[in-house]
Scaffold this active site. Sequence first.
Site, PDB file in Angstrom:
ATOM      1  N   GLY A   1       7.726 -50.184  42.447  1.00 45.80           N
ATOM      2  CA  GLY A   1       7.902 -48.731  42.580  1.00 45.80           C
ATOM      3  C   GLY A   1       7.424 -48.177  43.909  1.00 45.80           C
TER       4      GLY A   1
ATOM      5  CD  GLU B   1       7.562 -39.050  34.589  1.00 38.30           C
ATOM      6  OE1 GLU B   1       8.036 -38.816  35.699  1.00 38.30           O
ATOM      7  OE2 GLU B   1       8.124 -38.979  33.608  1.00 38.30           O
TER       8      GLU B   1
ATOM      9  CB  SER C   1       4.469 -34.898  37.907  1.00 37.10           C
ATOM     10  OG  SER C   1       4.748 -36.047  38.024  1.00 37.10           O
TER      11      SER C   1
ATOM     12  CB  ALA D   1       2.579 -43.022  42.005  1.00 29.83           C
TER      13      ALA D   1
ATOM     14  CG  HIS E   1      12.029 -28.351  32.823  1.00 29.27           C
ATOM     15  ND1 HIS E   1      12.236 -27.007  33.150  1.00 29.27           N
ATOM     16  CD2 HIS E   1      10.973 -28.429  34.091  1.00 29.27           C
ATOM     17  CE1 HIS E   1      11.789 -26.485  34.370  1.00 29.27           C
ATOM     18  NE2 HIS E   1      10.980 -27.479  34.846  1.00 29.27           N
TER      19      HIS E   1
ATOM     20  NE  ARG F   1       7.644 -27.396  33.802  1.00 35.95           N
ATOM     21  CZ  ARG F   1       7.340 -28.551  34.773  1.00 35.95           C
ATOM     22  NH1 ARG F   1       7.396 -29.602  34.441  1.00 35.95           N
ATOM     23  NH2 ARG F   1       7.760 -28.118  36.308  1.00 35.95           N
TER      24      ARG F   1
HETATM   25  C1  LIG Z   1      14.643 -32.988  38.503  1.00 36.28           C
HETATM   26  C2  LIG Z   1      13.343 -33.116  38.611  1.00 36.28           C
HETATM   27  C3  LIG Z   1      12.405 -32.334  39.184  1.00 36.28           C
HETATM   28  C4  LIG Z   1      11.155 -32.327  39.145  1.00 36.28           C
HETATM   29  N1  LIG Z   1      10.385 -31.415  40.091  1.00 36.28           N
HETATM   30  C5  LIG Z   1       8.990 -31.663  39.879  1.00 36.28           C
HETATM   31  C6  LIG Z   1       8.185 -30.634  40.774  1.00 36.28           C
HETATM   32  O1  LIG Z   1       8.500 -29.773  41.522  1.00 36.28           O
HETATM   33  N2  LIG Z   1       6.841 -30.912  40.801  1.00 36.28           N
HETATM   34  C7  LIG Z   1       6.070 -32.028  40.073  1.00 36.28           C
HETATM   35  O2  LIG Z   1       4.916 -31.911  40.157  1.00 36.28           O
HETATM   36  N3  LIG Z   1       6.955 -32.754  39.492  1.00 36.28           N
HETATM   37  C8  LIG Z   1       8.367 -32.723  39.374  1.00 36.28           C
HETATM   38  N4  LIG Z   1       8.935 -33.354  38.546  1.00 36.28           N
HETATM   39  C9  LIG Z   1       8.438 -34.896  38.040  1.00 36.28           C
HETATM   40  C10 LIG Z   1       8.138 -35.915  39.172  1.00 36.28           C
HETATM   41  O3  LIG Z   1       9.321 -35.807  40.042  1.00 36.28           O
HETATM   42  C11 LIG Z   1       8.065 -37.254  38.737  1.00 36.28           C
HETATM   43  O4  LIG Z   1       6.852 -37.312  37.604  1.00 36.28           O
HETATM   44  C12 LIG Z   1       7.337 -37.930  39.750  1.00 36.28           C
HETATM   45  O5  LIG Z   1       8.214 -37.922  41.119  1.00 36.28           O
HETATM   46  C13 LIG Z   1       7.242 -39.346  39.406  1.00 36.28           C
HETATM   47  O6  LIG Z   1       6.887 -40.286  40.511  1.00 36.28           O
HETATM   48  P1  LIG Z   1       6.686 -42.048  40.430  1.00 36.28           P
HETATM   49  O7  LIG Z   1       5.961 -42.219  41.770  1.00 36.28           O
HETATM   50  O8  LIG Z   1       5.647 -41.928  39.178  1.00 36.28           O
HETATM   51  O9  LIG Z   1       7.970 -42.566  40.065  1.00 36.28           O
HETATM   52  P2  LIG Z   1       9.399 -42.315  40.677  1.00 36.28           P
HETATM   53  O10 LIG Z   1       9.549 -41.521  41.574  1.00 36.28           O
HETATM   54  O11 LIG Z   1      10.188 -42.301  39.159  1.00 36.28           O
HETATM   55  O12 LIG Z   1       9.698 -43.804  41.129  1.00 36.28           O
HETATM   56  C14 LIG Z   1       9.968 -44.919  40.199  1.00 36.28           C
HETATM   57  C15 LIG Z   1       9.950 -46.087  41.319  1.00 36.28           C
HETATM   58  O13 LIG Z   1       9.826 -47.249  40.321  1.00 36.28           O
HETATM   59  C16 LIG Z   1      10.876 -48.182  40.666  1.00 36.28           C
HETATM   60  N5  LIG Z   1      11.158 -49.175  39.600  1.00 36.28           N
HETATM   61  C17 LIG Z   1      11.166 -48.751  38.117  1.00 36.28           C
HETATM   62  N6  LIG Z   1      11.394 -49.615  37.355  1.00 36.28           N
HETATM   63  C18 LIG Z   1      11.718 -50.775  38.015  1.00 36.28           C
HETATM   64  C19 LIG Z   1      11.694 -52.065  37.897  1.00 36.28           C
HETATM   65  N7  LIG Z   1      11.474 -52.847  36.698  1.00 36.28           N
HETATM   66  N8  LIG Z   1      11.624 -52.915  38.831  1.00 36.28           N
HETATM   67  C20 LIG Z   1      11.815 -52.427  40.167  1.00 36.28           C
HETATM   68  N9  LIG Z   1      11.294 -51.327  40.640  1.00 36.28           N
HETATM   69  C21 LIG Z   1      11.311 -50.464  39.531  1.00 36.28           C
HETATM   70  C22 LIG Z   1      12.072 -47.381  41.154  1.00 36.28           C
HETATM   71  O14 LIG Z   1      12.879 -48.048  41.925  1.00 36.28           O
HETATM   72  C23 LIG Z   1      11.246 -46.212  42.073  1.00 36.28           C
HETATM   73  O15 LIG Z   1      10.972 -46.744  43.398  1.00 36.28           O
HETATM   74  C24 LIG Z   1      10.507 -33.360  38.571  1.00 36.28           C
HETATM   75  C25 LIG Z   1      11.340 -34.387  37.953  1.00 36.28           C
HETATM   76  C26 LIG Z   1      12.670 -34.189  37.823  1.00 36.28           C
HETATM   77  C27 LIG Z   1      13.544 -35.205  36.814  1.00 36.28           C
END
Ligand SMILES: Cc1cc2nc3c(=O)[nH]c(=O)nc-3n(C[C@H](O)[C@H](O)[C@H](O)COP(=O)(O)OP(=O)(O)OC[C@H]3O[C@@H](n4cnc5c(N)ncnc54)[C@H](O)[C@@H]3O)c2cc1C
Length: 661
Positions: free
Chosen positions: A53, A443, A458, A57, A279, A344
Amino acid sequence: MSDLIQDLYREGEPIADTKCPDGPIENRWTEAKFENKLVNPSNRRKLSVIIVGTGLAGGAAAATLGEAGYHVKSFCYQDSPRRAHSIAAQGGINAAKNYNDDGDSTYRLFYDTVKGGDYRSRETNVYRLAEVSTAIIDQCVAQGVPFAREYGGLLDNRSFGGVQVARTFYARGQTGQQLLIGAYQAMERQVTAGTVEAFTRHEMLEVIVVDGRARGIIARDMVTGEIETHLADAVVLASGGYGNVYFLSTNAMGCNVTATWRAHRKGAFFGNPCYTQIHPTCIPVSGEHQAKLTLMSESLRNDGRIWVPKNRDDCDKDPRDIPEEDRDYYLERIYPAFGNLVPRDIASRQAKAMCDDGRGVGPKVGDFRRGVYLDFADAMERLSRDQVAAKYGNLFDMYQRITGESPYDVPMRIYPAVHYTMGGLWVDYDLETTIPGLFAAGEANFSDHGANRLGASSLMQCLADGYFVLPNTIRDYLASGPFEKVDEQHEAVVEARAEVTGRIEKLLSINGERSVDSFHRELGHIMWEYCGMERSEEGLNKAIDLIRSLRAEFWRNVRVLGSADTLNQSLEKAGRVVDFLELGELMCIDALHRRESCGGHFRSESQTEDGEALRDDDNFAYVAAWEFGADRDGDDVALTPTLHKEDLVYNFIELKQRSYK
Ligand SMILES: Cc1cc2nc3c(=O)[nH]c(=O)nc-3n(C[C@H](O)[C@H](O)[C@H](O)COP(=O)(O)OP(=O)(O)OC[C@H]3O[C@@H](n4cnc5c(N)ncnc54)[C@H](O)[C@@H]3O)c2cc1C
């Protein structure tokens, strides 16, 4: 271990977060960091970490661990780390800086988050999150993230739901993108420095567990189809959320559960899988053709007013022809203290209630109009059209491109949609799963948000995990090395590879008649109908039966096109849907066993007289940590997971019925 309960699950031993420190809550994180063992810089180069990922994060963790000198291998399925789904985040990121001097503090952010999560999160974790929040902003500013500023030069803040202070930092409607560019640049610096190796277009399909410890992953090169083995001393899953189990959601199309589900199948417990956030401000579904829903940022509720017509007969009128006295600003009416900025879960349920009452607006889908107005006419009068455009212009443009209507002229139409998953891999205070050496961040873990995440929290949690928490806690684990050398011939590695290749061969050999998407869409319908905004005993039991037969049909009748040794999106999707089909069942079992309402989990049998979520603290003040289990009958599999309860203890915040009135 107990016998099967309701023919569905067993109850096992309770689980505890043994790494959670004691003492005054404000000292716990400082003490934990001090107690954690150190690794001297020359030893760090000999230790390796896989991070799946590159969102906020994973990207932040890779940058920080690379900078510290560990050898990091970073994986994502996109063509660039910078395209991780975090890029979609619009509204902002919370931090207790109290720049406005409006009464904010670490303690208030802690309190708001525990209350917002409907008292189903851990106090110690949430306090740490609030404490670290201020350092995140400093770090991002130092990286050059262009947060919005006030005239005087200070960073600007706005309010998000469930709070009465303004603590949300933002970069117009592109906060996630700007933060991700910061993390990406920091990570790329380490790629150049040689501490981070980046593997794009690689999908992790299995975790390798050797002698009870996570020691690597099996990944598929999505361009060549090659199955690769990657070994390391520890593995971090920062693979995002699983909202796409509902098919329609605001998540990017690629978001999936495979990384965490495969770890779950190998022994990592899954925490609170049924906690899903719906949401309130999304563009309504317009028909059966859709494969994606679009979020309109919660920030819009700072200035937009939500209403429906008082009279059902007015629902198909032009909203501009409905006089003030015939409008029901229902959130302002029911929740005068928080108004349009209620959390929400509450805003979503009230929108549904208005539409169920026949007062929804917009075109009918089936027999119902599923929409409410979000109106900026007052804001434009109060602030000016230009000022509204400066704050929300890009969101308005996006809305107009999708609906053909301009929010400057006509109120937006919005309706709740699946957005975020509070559930995820169970982790302890160190973000370590029940598989030693396997960590989960962002997440992907069951996180700090309890049963409902507050807006803008988040991004805060993802960056807290990636920049500050994980680098400190994984260090303690790595310090217990050196770990035994593992090579590709190890039995556990060979077995993990065989599982992946066997699954791929099976998917390609079925050659049935239904497309992968049609299964995913049907699963999504089941989940939305029975495990969506409102859940009931009868509906959940029905959903479990439906999912089991859908899964059985999938394994008999799916048609996966193409071959394994090339770019094959049909195969990629099929693998993800396999995991969604199992996860969906676990979510329903979790929702069924939790016979209370809390946050985003609304059981129709458990509500107050005025229709609010009614918790049952005597029986359900715990985290549900599920251990994988399944019974097989030929090709058909029924999940029989084991429930381990982690009691939630509140020493600092009093448990109360949540009220925003
Ligand atoms: C439209 C939208 C708007 C949002 N706005 C906000 C906001 O304003 N404020 C807020 O706090 N939160 C917001 N959120 C929530 C927030 O964006 C997400 O919860 C957060 O960005 C998740 O980040 P992450 O690093 O956990 O994962 P992600 O950003 O989802 O990254 C996941 C990573 O894992 C990789 N991955 C997944 N599975 C595999 C696999 N099997 N093999 C290899 N790679 C893999 C992907 O390629 C990616 O790089 C929003 C969400 C959405 C949908």
